[in-house]
Design a protein around this motif. Structure first.
Motif, PDB file in Angstrom:
ATOM      1  N   VAL A   1      37.025 123.030  86.916  1.00  0.00           N
ATOM      2  CA  VAL A   1      37.053 122.133  87.961  1.00  0.00           C
ATOM      3  C   VAL A   1      38.179 121.266  87.765  1.00  0.00           C
ATOM      4  N   ILE A   2      39.119 121.175  88.940  1.00  0.00           N
ATOM      5  CA  ILE A   2      40.435 120.350  88.973  1.00  0.00           C
ATOM      6  C   ILE A   2      40.311 118.982  89.330  1.00  0.00           C
ATOM      7  N   LYS A   3      40.821 118.137  88.583  1.00  0.00           N
ATOM      8  CA  LYS A   3      40.947 116.934  88.607  1.00  0.00           C
ATOM      9  C   LYS A   3      42.354 116.353  88.423  1.00  0.00           C
ATOM     10  N   TYR A   4      42.770 115.008  88.939  1.00  0.00           N
ATOM     11  CA  TYR A   4      44.261 114.743  88.676  1.00  0.00           C
ATOM     12  C   TYR A   4      44.015 113.477  88.143  1.00  0.00           C
ATOM     13  N   HIS A   5      44.704 113.249  86.884  1.00  0.00           N
ATOM     14  CA  HIS A   5      44.899 112.175  85.980  1.00  0.00           C
ATOM     15  C   HIS A   5      46.295 111.360  86.644  1.00  0.00           C
ATOM     16  N   ARG A   6      45.794 110.086  86.820  1.00  0.00           N
ATOM     17  CA  ARG A   6      47.005 109.013  87.175  1.00  0.00           C
ATOM     18  C   ARG A   6      46.658 107.804  86.289  1.00  0.00           C
ATOM     19  N   LYS A   7      47.733 107.242  85.992  1.00  0.00           N
ATOM     20  CA  LYS A   7      47.895 105.941  84.950  1.00  0.00           C
ATOM     21  C   LYS A   7      47.299 104.818  86.224  1.00  0.00           C
ATOM     22  N   VAL A   8      46.648 103.603  85.275  1.00  0.00           N
ATOM     23  CA  VAL A   8      46.203 102.587  86.126  1.00  0.00           C
ATOM     24  C   VAL A   8      47.350 102.207  87.020  1.00  0.00           C
ATOM     25  N   SER A   9      48.730 102.110  86.505  1.00  0.00           N
ATOM     26  CA  SER A   9      49.675 101.458  86.956  1.00  0.00           C
ATOM     27  C   SER A   9      50.124 102.333  88.268  1.00  0.00           C
ATOM     28  N   THR A  10      49.959 103.647  88.411  1.00  0.00           N
ATOM     29  CA  THR A  10      50.105 104.379  89.525  1.00  0.00           C
ATOM     30  C   THR A  10      49.085 104.050  90.699  1.00  0.00           C
ATOM     31  N   LEU A  11      47.661 103.895  90.083  1.00  0.00           N
ATOM     32  CA  LEU A  11      46.759 103.996  91.112  1.00  0.00           C
ATOM     33  C   LEU A  11      46.993 102.426  91.812  1.00  0.00           C
ATOM     34  N   VAL A  12      47.432 101.417  90.964  1.00  0.00           N
ATOM     35  CA  VAL A  12      47.681  99.880  91.646  1.00  0.00           C
ATOM     36  C   VAL A  12      48.938 100.078  92.428  1.00  0.00           C
ATOM     37  N   ASN A  13      50.041 100.631  92.043  1.00  0.00           N
ATOM     38  CA  ASN A  13      51.330 100.601  92.617  1.00  0.00           C
ATOM     39  C   ASN A  13      51.482 101.212  93.643  1.00  0.00           C
ATOM     40  N   GLY A  14      50.439 102.374  93.952  1.00  0.00           N
ATOM     41  CA  GLY A  14      50.325 103.089  95.186  1.00  0.00           C
ATOM     42  C   GLY A  14      49.606 102.414  96.265  1.00  0.00           C
ATOM     43  N   MET A  15      48.847 101.516  95.849  1.00  0.00           N
ATOM     44  CA  MET A  15      48.326 100.741  97.050  1.00  0.00           C
ATOM     45  C   MET A  15      49.275  99.781  97.535  1.00  0.00           C
ATOM     46  N   ILE A  16      49.880  98.882  96.566  1.00  0.00           N
ATOM     47  CA  ILE A  16      50.852  97.961  97.010  1.00  0.00           C
ATOM     48  C   ILE A  16      51.852  98.257  97.865  1.00  0.00           C
ATOM     49  N   ALA A  17      52.320  99.544  97.525  1.00  0.00           N
ATOM     50  CA  ALA A  17      53.361 100.150  98.016  1.00  0.00           C
ATOM     51  C   ALA A  17      53.311 100.369  99.716  1.00  0.00           C
ATOM     52  N   HIS A  18      52.041 100.542 100.018  1.00  0.00           N
ATOM     53  CA  HIS A  18      51.700 100.558 101.325  1.00  0.00           C
ATOM     54  C   HIS A  18      50.933  99.442 102.073  1.00  0.00           C
ATOM     55  N   GLY A  19      51.081  98.455 101.408  1.00  0.00           N
ATOM     56  CA  GLY A  19      50.726  97.083 101.906  1.00  0.00           C
ATOM     57  C   GLY A  19      49.376  96.639 101.657  1.00  0.00           C
ATOM     58  N   LEU A  20      48.638  97.540 100.661  1.00  0.00           N
ATOM     59  CA  LEU A  20      47.377  97.049 100.203  1.00  0.00           C
ATOM     60  C   LEU A  20      47.307  96.185  99.197  1.00  0.00           C
ATOM     61  N   MET A  21      46.845  94.714  99.455  1.00  0.00           N
ATOM     62  CA  MET A  21      47.040  93.858  98.436  1.00  0.00           C
ATOM     63  C   MET A  21      45.491  93.987  97.439  1.00  0.00           C
ATOM     64  N   ILE A  22      45.881  93.989  96.319  1.00  0.00           N
ATOM     65  CA  ILE A  22      44.593  94.511  95.360  1.00  0.00           C
ATOM     66  C   ILE A  22      43.857  93.045  95.164  1.00  0.00           C
TER      67      ILE A  22
END
Lengths: 242, 242
Positions: free
Chosen positions: B185-206
């Protein structure tokens, strides 16, 4: 009485020598990441919470900050910090600082907030002291590092090879006691969500999070910093007051 | 070809029975936390990415959502999802979805984004599909859980007692292969910072992050959920399009 390990003579001598070596986690992991998050410093009024030896305060003045207020609990550290007109030092624990509302354009803190018990009050005060549009940048120990009650995370085999890092007690926020040169150094574990939600609750909008690894120079001079890729020691936040 | 474990006959039968039992991590940890993050649903146009059996889509309609578009890669799961006029199902992998800009007031996703390789593209599309002021709410596996390359984290003693959870490879983002009923089963690991910064980069405010523990009912019916306090399985985000 707030904990003040930095004025413990044993700790102070160790720490002064360590930091002046230029070969530390701070030099190659935390400080480069912190500096990368700083805004353009030109003309800014800055508060540095836990300024220690004043090295960052001086660097910020050199990069154009109009004035830096450096606050630290340790009189020994402040006694050898650089004395220049653009830096004012305050000798006080962070919990006892008081400023007028909207006094600063930038508030920075390097590896000090994990010593503060009341994070929500800290964020409320920072939000008050920042001008609208002002920036908060801080580093703190990563919750992965502070989670386990004894903060003794690296599991090694009999040859001393690091097998993995042990996590436990992540949801149990609060006090951790650890040995770091001296016994019973008190830190506070908080979840990532608590760190983030505490800023948002006081109108500080998250701009960036960093979980840094070592710089290339650090990997050369301090090979054990490879472990930062396996388990981060630090997490850094940049937020803006709405 | 995108991975589609949910249409594997062995996996599907196992998963259908598990989820219909009502005694799962989803029921007592993830879904309560996800629902707590949802805005008032009255009159909203909703997209549910990875809607599976359609249970959450139905609940959102019952709570006032005007219309839910449910998308899933699994035809088997969609075949038994509730067919009502207020829900439209799309059979497609998340990576192939296309909508007009500003089509939705709310985009939700329950435990599906860790299957997506290109997180940045995912966030770019979500930001495009949301109306200004619209909300994104999603859950994903916690980076603490996905970090170690083999995702085999709990370290037990000879009696099977959990000693701690093993972290490693946190900074090595990307593919993880694990056994979950079926192999690979394939999953993708991402850091917390990547998850958060990826939203912010596209104008999604946490707006909020949740690292949930079990509900009290869950601790009674599934005592092993105590482990969620020791090491979180999930992390959830709520963000608003600026």
């Amino acid at each position: 009485m707030r904990q003040n390990i930095y004025d413990d003579p044993t700790f102070f001598e160790y720490y002064k020598e360590l930091r002046s070596s230029g070969i530390t986690f701070n030099d190659f992991v935390e400080q480069p990441a912190l500096k990368a998050l700083l805004p353009d410093l030109q003309g800014l009024q800055v508060l540095d919470m836990g300024c220690g030896f004043g090295k960052l305060a001086l660097a910020m003045v050199e990069q154009g900050a109009d004035h830096v207020t450096g606050a630290d609990i340790s009189s020994k550290m402040l006694s050898i910090a650089p004395k220049i007109p653009q830096i004012t030092y305050i000798h006080a624990p962070m919990e006892e600082l008081e400023f007028e509302a909207e006094s600063f354009d930038l508030i920075v803190s390097s590896l000090a907030f994990h010593y503060v018990a009341d994070y929500d009050r800290l964020m409320a005060q920072i939000a008050k002291w920042l001008r609208p549009g002002g920036t908060l940048v801080f580093s703190t120990e990563h919750p992965i590092t502070t989670a386990k009650l004894d903060m003794d995370g690296w599991i090694e085999d009999e040859q001393g090879n690091k097998l993995h890092y042990a996590i436990d007690n992540y949801g149990e926020e609060g006090q951790r006691s650890t040995h770091w040169v001296v016994d019973n150094v008190i830190k506070y574990h908080r979840k990532v969500s608590t760190l983030v939600n505490g800023m948002i609750a006081h109108g500080l909008m998250i701009q960036q999070i960093t979980e840094p690894e070592s710089t290339p120079e650090g990997l050369e001079k301090m090979p054990k910093l490879e472990q930062e890729r396996r388990k981060p020691s630090f997490i850094l936040f940049k937020a803006v007051k709405l």
